[in-house]
Motif scaffolding. Sequence first.
Motif, PDB file in Angstrom:
ATOM      1  N   GLY A   1       0.811  -1.211   0.000  1.00 36.75           N
ATOM      2  CA  GLY A   1       0.000   0.000   0.000  1.00 36.75           C
ATOM      3  C   GLY A   1       0.841   1.255   0.000  1.00 36.75           C
ATOM      4  O   GLY A   1       0.400   2.313   0.478  1.00 36.75           O
ATOM      5  N   GLY A   2       2.062   1.162  -0.543  1.00 34.46           N
ATOM      6  CA  GLY A   2       2.988   2.285  -0.514  1.00 34.46           C
ATOM      7  C   GLY A   2       3.087   3.017  -1.840  1.00 34.46           C
ATOM      8  O   GLY A   2       2.156   3.015  -2.646  1.00 34.46           O
ATOM      9  N   ARG A   3       4.235   3.624  -2.081  1.00 34.47           N
ATOM     10  CA  ARG A   3       4.455   4.470  -3.252  1.00 34.47           C
ATOM     11  C   ARG A   3       5.650   3.957  -4.048  1.00 34.47           C
ATOM     12  O   ARG A   3       6.670   3.588  -3.479  1.00 34.47           O
ATOM     13  CB  ARG A   3       4.704   5.921  -2.827  1.00 34.47           C
ATOM     14  N   PHE A   4       5.490   3.966  -5.371  1.00 31.76           N
ATOM     15  CA  PHE A   4       6.557   3.588  -6.284  1.00 31.76           C
ATOM     16  C   PHE A   4       6.931   4.821  -7.096  1.00 31.76           C
ATOM     17  O   PHE A   4       6.091   5.420  -7.764  1.00 31.76           O
ATOM     18  CB  PHE A   4       6.079   2.461  -7.203  1.00 31.76           C
ATOM     19  N   LEU A   5       8.200   5.213  -7.018  1.00 33.36           N
ATOM     20  CA  LEU A   5       8.673   6.446  -7.640  1.00 33.36           C
ATOM     21  C   LEU A   5       9.519   6.165  -8.873  1.00 33.36           C
ATOM     22  O   LEU A   5      10.258   5.177  -8.921  1.00 33.36           O
ATOM     23  CB  LEU A   5       9.511   7.254  -6.639  1.00 33.36           C
ATOM     24  N   LEU A   6       9.431   7.055  -9.833  1.00 30.46           N
ATOM     25  CA  LEU A   6      10.325   7.069 -10.984  1.00 30.46           C
ATOM     26  C   LEU A   6      11.195   8.308 -10.877  1.00 30.46           C
ATOM     27  O   LEU A   6      10.693   9.430 -10.801  1.00 30.46           O
ATOM     28  CB  LEU A   6       9.537   7.104 -12.299  1.00 30.46           C
ATOM     29  N   ARG A   7      12.504   8.094 -10.835  1.00 30.94           N
ATOM     30  CA  ARG A   7      13.464   9.205 -10.767  1.00 30.94           C
ATOM     31  C   ARG A   7      14.467   9.044 -11.909  1.00 30.94           C
ATOM     32  O   ARG A   7      15.079   7.975 -12.053  1.00 30.94           O
ATOM     33  CB  ARG A   7      14.190   9.208  -9.422  1.00 30.94           C
ATOM     34  N   ILE A   8      14.654  10.070 -12.690  1.00 33.08           N
ATOM     35  CA  ILE A   8      15.569  10.015 -13.822  1.00 33.08           C
ATOM     36  C   ILE A   8      16.943  10.524 -13.398  1.00 33.08           C
ATOM     37  O   ILE A   8      17.079  11.659 -12.934  1.00 33.08           O
ATOM     38  CB  ILE A   8      15.036  10.847 -15.004  1.00 33.08           C
ATOM     39  N   GLU A   9      17.961   9.689 -13.574  1.00 33.32           N
ATOM     40  CA  GLU A   9      19.329  10.043 -13.184  1.00 33.32           C
ATOM     41  C   GLU A   9      20.048  10.620 -14.407  1.00 33.32           C
ATOM     42  O   GLU A   9      20.738   9.905 -15.142  1.00 33.32           O
ATOM     43  CB  GLU A   9      20.040   8.822 -12.609  1.00 33.32           C
ATOM     44  N   ASP A  10      19.881  11.937 -14.606  1.00 33.46           N
ATOM     45  CA  ASP A  10      20.256  12.569 -15.869  1.00 33.46           C
ATOM     46  C   ASP A  10      21.400  13.572 -15.734  1.00 33.46           C
ATOM     47  O   ASP A  10      21.362  14.650 -16.335  1.00 33.46           O
ATOM     48  CB  ASP A  10      19.037  13.269 -16.475  1.00 33.46           C
ATOM     49  N   ILE A  11      22.414  13.226 -14.963  1.00 39.11           N
ATOM     50  CA  ILE A  11      23.534  14.167 -14.819  1.00 39.11           C
ATOM     51  C   ILE A  11      24.809  13.642 -15.481  1.00 39.11           C
ATOM     52  O   ILE A  11      25.907  14.076 -15.153  1.00 39.11           O
ATOM     53  CB  ILE A  11      23.814  14.489 -13.335  1.00 39.11           C
ATOM     54  N   ASP A  12      24.641  12.737 -16.434  1.00 38.04           N
ATOM     55  CA  ASP A  12      25.800  12.143 -17.088  1.00 38.04           C
ATOM     56  C   ASP A  12      26.191  12.925 -18.337  1.00 38.04           C
ATOM     57  O   ASP A  12      26.500  12.344 -19.377  1.00 38.04           O
ATOM     58  CB  ASP A  12      25.520  10.679 -17.431  1.00 38.04           C
ATOM     59  N   GLY A  13      26.141  14.243 -18.231  1.00 39.07           N
ATOM     60  CA  GLY A  13      26.597  15.096 -19.326  1.00 39.07           C
ATOM     61  C   GLY A  13      25.859  14.833 -20.629  1.00 39.07           C
ATOM     62  O   GLY A  13      24.652  14.581 -20.637  1.00 39.07           O
ATOM     63  N   PRO A  14      26.572  14.878 -21.767  1.00 38.41           N
ATOM     64  CA  PRO A  14      25.926  14.711 -23.072  1.00 38.41           C
ATOM     65  C   PRO A  14      25.356  13.318 -23.296  1.00 38.41           C
ATOM     66  O   PRO A  14      24.568  13.118 -24.226  1.00 38.41           O
ATOM     67  CB  PRO A  14      27.059  15.010 -24.067  1.00 38.41           C
ATOM     68  N   ARG A  15      25.733  12.359 -22.466  1.00 37.50           N
ATOM     69  CA  ARG A  15      25.184  11.002 -22.619  1.00 37.50           C
ATOM     70  C   ARG A  15      23.723  10.942 -22.189  1.00 37.50           C
ATOM     71  O   ARG A  15      22.995  10.034 -22.585  1.00 37.50           O
ATOM     72  CB  ARG A  15      26.010  10.001 -21.811  1.00 37.50           C
ATOM     73  N   SER A  16      23.277  11.891 -21.364  1.00 37.72           N
ATOM     74  CA  SER A  16      21.882  11.935 -20.929  1.00 37.72           C
ATOM     75  C   SER A  16      21.040  12.606 -22.011  1.00 37.72           C
ATOM     76  O   SER A  16      21.263  13.767 -22.341  1.00 37.72           O
ATOM     77  CB  SER A  16      21.761  12.711 -19.609  1.00 37.72           C
ATOM     78  N   ARG A  17      20.072  11.876 -22.548  1.00 37.27           N
ATOM     79  CA  ARG A  17      19.275  12.374 -23.667  1.00 37.27           C
ATOM     80  C   ARG A  17      17.790  12.340 -23.322  1.00 37.27           C
ATOM     81  O   ARG A  17      17.268  11.314 -22.874  1.00 37.27           O
ATOM     82  CB  ARG A  17      19.559  11.548 -24.920  1.00 37.27           C
ATOM     83  N   THR A  18      17.128  13.464 -23.530  1.00 32.46           N
ATOM     84  CA  THR A  18      15.732  13.606 -23.104  1.00 32.46           C
ATOM     85  C   THR A  18      14.798  12.646 -23.828  1.00 32.46           C
ATOM     86  O   THR A  18      13.761  12.257 -23.264  1.00 32.46           O
ATOM     87  CB  THR A  18      15.249  15.050 -23.336  1.00 32.46           C
TER      88      THR A  18
END
Length: 276
Positions: free
Chosen positions: A38-55
């Motif tokens: 009965g809890g919460r499931f979160l989605l967190r995007i780890e997007d600090i890997d410079g140019p390798r992180s693509r939207t």
Amino acid sequence: MREPLQTVTRFAPSPNGSLHLGHAFSAIFAHDIAKQAGGRFLLRIEDIDGPRSRTEFVDEFRRDLEWLGLEWEEVPPQSTRIDSYRAAADRLVERGMLYPCTCTRKEIEAIPARRGADGLVYPGACKGRSLKPDEPAALRLDVDKAMAELGELVWTDEKAGSVVADPREFGDVVIVRKDLPASYHLAATLDDAADGVTMVTRGMDLFAATHIHRILQQLLELPVPHWHHHKLLLDEDGQKLAKRRGSPSLAERRESGEDGLALAEQLRLQHMQSGT
């Protein structure tokens, strides 16, 4: 009498490539633990890997999770949390827990060093150096100093039980990279605390990293969650599924018309059979 904490889990992918079955297994695992409690499931995007992180991968991730039949709450991505990483690093520097390191990978490989859980253990060649303004340097944790000050610390895994934190297997790990505002160790530890995560679920390949995270939690006075490290899905060669190994992506499966709900149930069955 305190009420028990609500179960909060998270799935935190990096948008540097498509998700594969291993990611699906981890996401379903975290999702089901939270929902069953009965809890919460979160989605967190780890997007600090410079140019390798693509939207574009972020939207793809959302479509993949929806295809698998998962429901989630999305929390702010890492790129919005840079100030918190810098503030935490500053606190650790002020306490003398971090020191600058200018060694390159080649230089470290050339220094006689033992091999640990995550490759060569840094032998402390830069320990004792002072941070110079504008000098390009990583910041490493002085593990011996931290352990001497903190004493014995324990963390709890759902399968392994109580574990005494001993990060010496990693040596003086990088906490702030030369090219990024935080290493995985610092960012994940701070993010889980900020998001109220009470159960950190992840693969067994990150079991040893928890020793580091437990030390950082104590140094930064953060709440201590429980952990549940699950078995890894392996390919036909017995290797861990990975983006760099060309493991089939969820997007390819989804776009080919495969039934995502059926795939999710198949992965749940694998979880039950493996006793993860």
